[in-house]
Design a protein around this motif. Structure first.
Motif, PDB file in Angstrom:
ATOM      1  N   VAL A 182       0.836  -1.205   0.000  1.00  0.00           N
ATOM      2  CA  VAL A 182       0.000   0.000   0.000  1.00  0.00           C
ATOM      3  C   VAL A 182       0.871   1.254   0.000  1.00  0.00           C
ATOM      4  CG1 VAL A 182      -1.588   1.401   1.377  1.00  0.00           C
ATOM      5  CG2 VAL A 182      -2.047  -1.034   1.033  1.00  0.00           C
ATOM      6  N   MET A 183       1.868   1.273   0.887  1.00  0.00           N
ATOM      7  CA  MET A 183       2.753   2.439   0.981  1.00  0.00           C
ATOM      8  C   MET A 183       3.475   2.682  -0.336  1.00  0.00           C
ATOM      9  SD  MET A 183       2.339   3.624   4.070  1.00  0.00           S
ATOM     10  CE  MET A 183       3.773   4.656   4.398  1.00  0.00           C
ATOM     11  N   ALA A 184       3.924   1.596  -0.967  1.00  0.00           N
ATOM     12  CA  ALA A 184       4.664   1.720  -2.225  1.00  0.00           C
ATOM     13  C   ALA A 184       3.748   2.178  -3.357  1.00  0.00           C
ATOM     14  CB  ALA A 184       5.322   0.390  -2.576  1.00  0.00           C
ATOM     15  N   LYS A 185       2.576   1.542  -3.480  1.00  0.00           N
ATOM     16  CA  LYS A 185       1.670   1.864  -4.578  1.00  0.00           C
ATOM     17  C   LYS A 185       1.099   3.270  -4.452  1.00  0.00           C
ATOM     18  CE  LYS A 185       0.121  -2.803  -5.864  1.00  0.00           C
ATOM     19  NZ  LYS A 185      -1.062  -3.686  -6.031  1.00  0.00           N
ATOM     20  N   MET A 186       0.846   3.714  -3.213  1.00  0.00           N
ATOM     21  CA  MET A 186       0.301   5.057  -2.994  1.00  0.00           C
ATOM     22  C   MET A 186       1.402   6.114  -2.970  1.00  0.00           C
ATOM     23  SD  MET A 186      -2.961   4.773  -2.993  1.00  0.00           S
ATOM     24  CE  MET A 186      -3.339   6.460  -2.506  1.00  0.00           C
ATOM     25  N   GLN A 187       2.663   5.670  -3.075  1.00  0.00           N
ATOM     26  CA  GLN A 187       3.822   6.581  -3.058  1.00  0.00           C
ATOM     27  C   GLN A 187       3.822   7.445  -1.793  1.00  0.00           C
ATOM     28  OE1 GLN A 187       3.920   8.730  -6.809  1.00  0.00           O
ATOM     29  NE2 GLN A 187       3.796   6.850  -8.023  1.00  0.00           N
ATOM     30  N   ALA A 188       3.486   6.794  -0.683  1.00  0.00           N
ATOM     31  CA  ALA A 188       3.446   7.475   0.615  1.00  0.00           C
ATOM     32  C   ALA A 188       4.764   7.262   1.347  1.00  0.00           C
ATOM     33  CB  ALA A 188       2.288   6.940   1.459  1.00  0.00           C
ATOM     34  N   ASN A 189       5.342   8.326   1.870  1.00  0.00           N
ATOM     35  CA  ASN A 189       6.620   8.231   2.567  1.00  0.00           C
ATOM     36  C   ASN A 189       6.461   7.772   4.009  1.00  0.00           C
ATOM     37  OD1 ASN A 189       8.123   9.231   0.327  1.00  0.00           O
ATOM     38  ND2 ASN A 189       7.432  11.307   0.834  1.00  0.00           N
ATOM     39  N   ASN A 190       5.299   8.033   4.584  1.00  0.00           N
ATOM     40  CA  ASN A 190       5.040   7.664   5.981  1.00  0.00           C
ATOM     41  C   ASN A 190       3.529   7.601   6.205  1.00  0.00           C
ATOM     42  OD1 ASN A 190       4.210  10.459   6.328  1.00  0.00           O
ATOM     43  ND2 ASN A 190       6.411  10.947   6.409  1.00  0.00           N
ATOM     44  N   ILE A 191       3.134   7.234   7.435  1.00  0.00           N
ATOM     45  CA  ILE A 191       1.711   7.093   7.740  1.00  0.00           C
ATOM     46  C   ILE A 191       0.979   8.421   7.609  1.00  0.00           C
ATOM     47  CG2 ILE A 191       0.035   6.493   9.524  1.00  0.00           C
ATOM     48  CD1 ILE A 191       1.415   4.123   8.242  1.00  0.00           C
ATOM     49  N   ALA A 192       1.611   9.508   8.017  1.00  0.00           N
ATOM     50  CA  ALA A 192       0.974  10.822   7.908  1.00  0.00           C
ATOM     51  C   ALA A 192       0.655  11.132   6.445  1.00  0.00           C
ATOM     52  CB  ALA A 192       1.874  11.902   8.500  1.00  0.00           C
ATOM     53  N   ASP A 193       1.574  10.767   5.564  1.00  0.00           N
ATOM     54  CA  ASP A 193       1.372  10.979   4.132  1.00  0.00           C
ATOM     55  C   ASP A 193       0.207  10.125   3.633  1.00  0.00           C
ATOM     56  OD1 ASP A 193       1.986  12.250   1.790  1.00  0.00           O
ATOM     57  OD2 ASP A 193       3.616  10.893   1.223  1.00  0.00           O
ATOM     58  N   LEU A 194       0.138   8.882   4.101  1.00  0.00           N
ATOM     59  CA  LEU A 194      -0.945   7.985   3.703  1.00  0.00           C
ATOM     60  C   LEU A 194      -2.297   8.509   4.186  1.00  0.00           C
ATOM     61  CD1 LEU A 194      -1.342   5.236   2.243  1.00  0.00           C
ATOM     62  CD2 LEU A 194      -1.453   4.197   4.519  1.00  0.00           C
ATOM     63  N   ILE A 195      -2.330   9.050   5.380  1.00  0.00           N
ATOM     64  CA  ILE A 195      -3.569   9.618   5.917  1.00  0.00           C
ATOM     65  C   ILE A 195      -4.019  10.806   5.068  1.00  0.00           C
ATOM     66  CG2 ILE A 195      -4.559  10.888   7.879  1.00  0.00           C
ATOM     67  CD1 ILE A 195      -2.811   9.115   9.690  1.00  0.00           C
ATOM     68  N   ARG A 196      -3.059  11.642   4.650  1.00  0.00           N
ATOM     69  CA  ARG A 196      -3.396  12.788   3.794  1.00  0.00           C
ATOM     70  C   ARG A 196      -4.005  12.321   2.480  1.00  0.00           C
ATOM     71  NH1 ARG A 196      -1.339  14.999  -0.552  1.00  0.00           N
ATOM     72  NH2 ARG A 196       0.539  13.678  -0.521  1.00  0.00           N
ATOM     73  N   LEU A 197      -3.422  11.299   1.877  1.00  0.00           N
ATOM     74  CA  LEU A 197      -3.926  10.769   0.619  1.00  0.00           C
ATOM     75  C   LEU A 197      -5.329  10.187   0.797  1.00  0.00           C
ATOM     76  CD1 LEU A 197      -0.648   8.969  -0.543  1.00  0.00           C
ATOM     77  CD2 LEU A 197      -1.602  11.068  -1.502  1.00  0.00           C
ATOM     78  N   HIS A 198      -5.511   9.456   1.881  1.00  0.00           N
ATOM     79  CA  HIS A 198      -6.810   8.829   2.162  1.00  0.00           C
ATOM     80  C   HIS A 198      -7.879   9.897   2.404  1.00  0.00           C
ATOM     81  CE1 HIS A 198      -9.886   6.629   4.491  1.00  0.00           C
ATOM     82  NE2 HIS A 198      -9.515   5.599   3.751  1.00  0.00           N
ATOM     83  N   THR A 199      -7.495  10.963   3.113  1.00  0.00           N
ATOM     84  CA  THR A 199      -8.432  12.056   3.373  1.00  0.00           C
ATOM     85  C   THR A 199      -8.856  12.722   2.084  1.00  0.00           C
ATOM     86  OG1 THR A 199      -7.454  12.453   5.551  1.00  0.00           O
ATOM     87  CG2 THR A 199      -8.737  14.241   4.591  1.00  0.00           C
ATOM     88  N   ASN A 200      -7.889  12.904   1.159  1.00  0.00           N
ATOM     89  CA  ASN A 200      -8.198  13.489  -0.149  1.00  0.00           C
ATOM     90  C   ASN A 200      -9.235  12.634  -0.884  1.00  0.00           C
ATOM     91  OD1 ASN A 200      -7.765  13.810  -3.190  1.00  0.00           O
ATOM     92  ND2 ASN A 200      -6.560  15.512  -2.402  1.00  0.00           N
ATOM     93  N   LEU A 201      -9.053  11.310  -0.850  1.00  0.00           N
ATOM     94  CA  LEU A 201      -9.986  10.414  -1.522  1.00  0.00           C
ATOM     95  C   LEU A 201     -11.368  10.477  -0.885  1.00  0.00           C
ATOM     96  CD1 LEU A 201      -7.646   7.309  -1.847  1.00  0.00           C
ATOM     97  CD2 LEU A 201      -8.645   8.544  -3.776  1.00  0.00           C
ATOM     98  N   ALA A 202     -11.397  10.511   0.436  1.00  0.00           N
ATOM     99  CA  ALA A 202     -12.667  10.478   1.165  1.00  0.00           C
ATOM    100  C   ALA A 202     -13.470  11.751   1.006  1.00  0.00           C
ATOM    101  CB  ALA A 202     -12.411  10.212   2.644  1.00  0.00           C
ATOM    102  N   SER A 203     -12.784  12.862   0.696  1.00  0.00           N
ATOM    103  CA  SER A 203     -13.468  14.157   0.621  1.00  0.00           C
ATOM    104  C   SER A 203     -14.067  14.411  -0.747  1.00  0.00           C
ATOM    105  CB  SER A 203     -12.487  15.284   0.965  1.00  0.00           C
ATOM    106  OG  SER A 203     -11.465  15.386  -0.009  1.00  0.00           O
ATOM    107  N   LYS A 204     -13.825  13.532  -1.726  1.00  0.00           N
ATOM    108  CA  LYS A 204     -14.311  13.761  -3.094  1.00  0.00           C
ATOM    109  C   LYS A 204     -15.513  12.889  -3.400  1.00  0.00           C
ATOM    110  CE  LYS A 204     -10.956  16.553  -3.273  1.00  0.00           C
ATOM    111  NZ  LYS A 204     -11.247  17.966  -2.997  1.00  0.00           N
TER     112      LYS A 204
END
Length: 204
Positions: A182-204
């Motif tokens: 998941v971290m690799a495919k989402m190009q997330a450097n850390n959990i905080a980055d993954l949360i930001r990406l997930h929040t972006n998806l959830a808000s649309k």
């Protein structure tokens, strides 16, 4: 406005003299300008370019308010500055309610218009970059498997690997593998980055 020269100012007004004077003013500060004598002409020729619009509210056939509505329906997104003549203030207010960023009443000072145009082009650039980032995130998310999506949802909620394993009825080791993917495919450097990406998806 050199930093915004990749953008275009679209002038939609049935007054040829006004279009010509606005073109001269904007081109004098290195802006790219395209003029349209009617809303229909704009809709037929617009190629999806980045920019903002100067829109006369009172035009024959399709007025400025109607053009705004058509642009909304066609998902044509750009900042609009409404040009209002004498007696058109109520129409200008209605245009603002439909999403125009500002309106200016004829006759107006050229410096005032240039400030509004710079504001509109900056907003257009910011909106474009935001939409580009949203599209990138959606494309990354679409590459996750169903299980990886489930793991991602639980990770961003703060669940530890053992908790995720229990909820999905898989081993903690398998969770760790999915989490790494998941971290690799989402190009997330850390959990905080993954949360930001997930929040972006959830808000649309």
């Amino acid at each position: 406005m050199d930093q915004l020269t990749n953008s275009t100012i679209y002038i939609v007004d049935d007054d040829e003299d006004f279009r010509n004077s606005m073109s001269w003013l904007l081109e004098s500060v290195n802006c790219k300008v395209e003029c349209f004598s009617s809303a229909r002409s704009f809709l037929e020729r617009y190629d999806g370019g980045l920019g903002c619009m100067l829109l006369d509210v009172r035009m024959p056939e399709i007025n400025g308010l109607a053009l705004q509505q058509i642009m909304i329906e066609r998902n044509i997104k750009m900042p609009i500055i409404v040009i209002s003549g004498h007696g058109d203030i109520q129409m200008a207010v209605s245009a603002m309610k439909q999403g125009a960023i500002d309106f200016i009443e004829k006759p107006f000072d050229g410096d005032v218009l240039l400030r509004l145009v710079k504001k509109a082009l900056t907003l257009a650039k910011d909106n474009y970059e935001e939409r580009t980032e949203e599209r990138r995130i959606r494309e990354l998310y679409a590459n996750l498997s169903r299980r990886e999506m489930e793991v991602m949802d639980l990770v961003v909620k703060g669940n530890a690997n053992r908790e995720i394993a229990d909820q999905l009825d898989i081993s903690p080791k398998t969770v760790e593998v999915h989490r790494s993917r998941v971290m690799a495919k989402m190009q997330a450097n850390n959990i905080a980055d993954l949360i930001r990406l997930h929040t972006n998806l959830a808000s649309k």
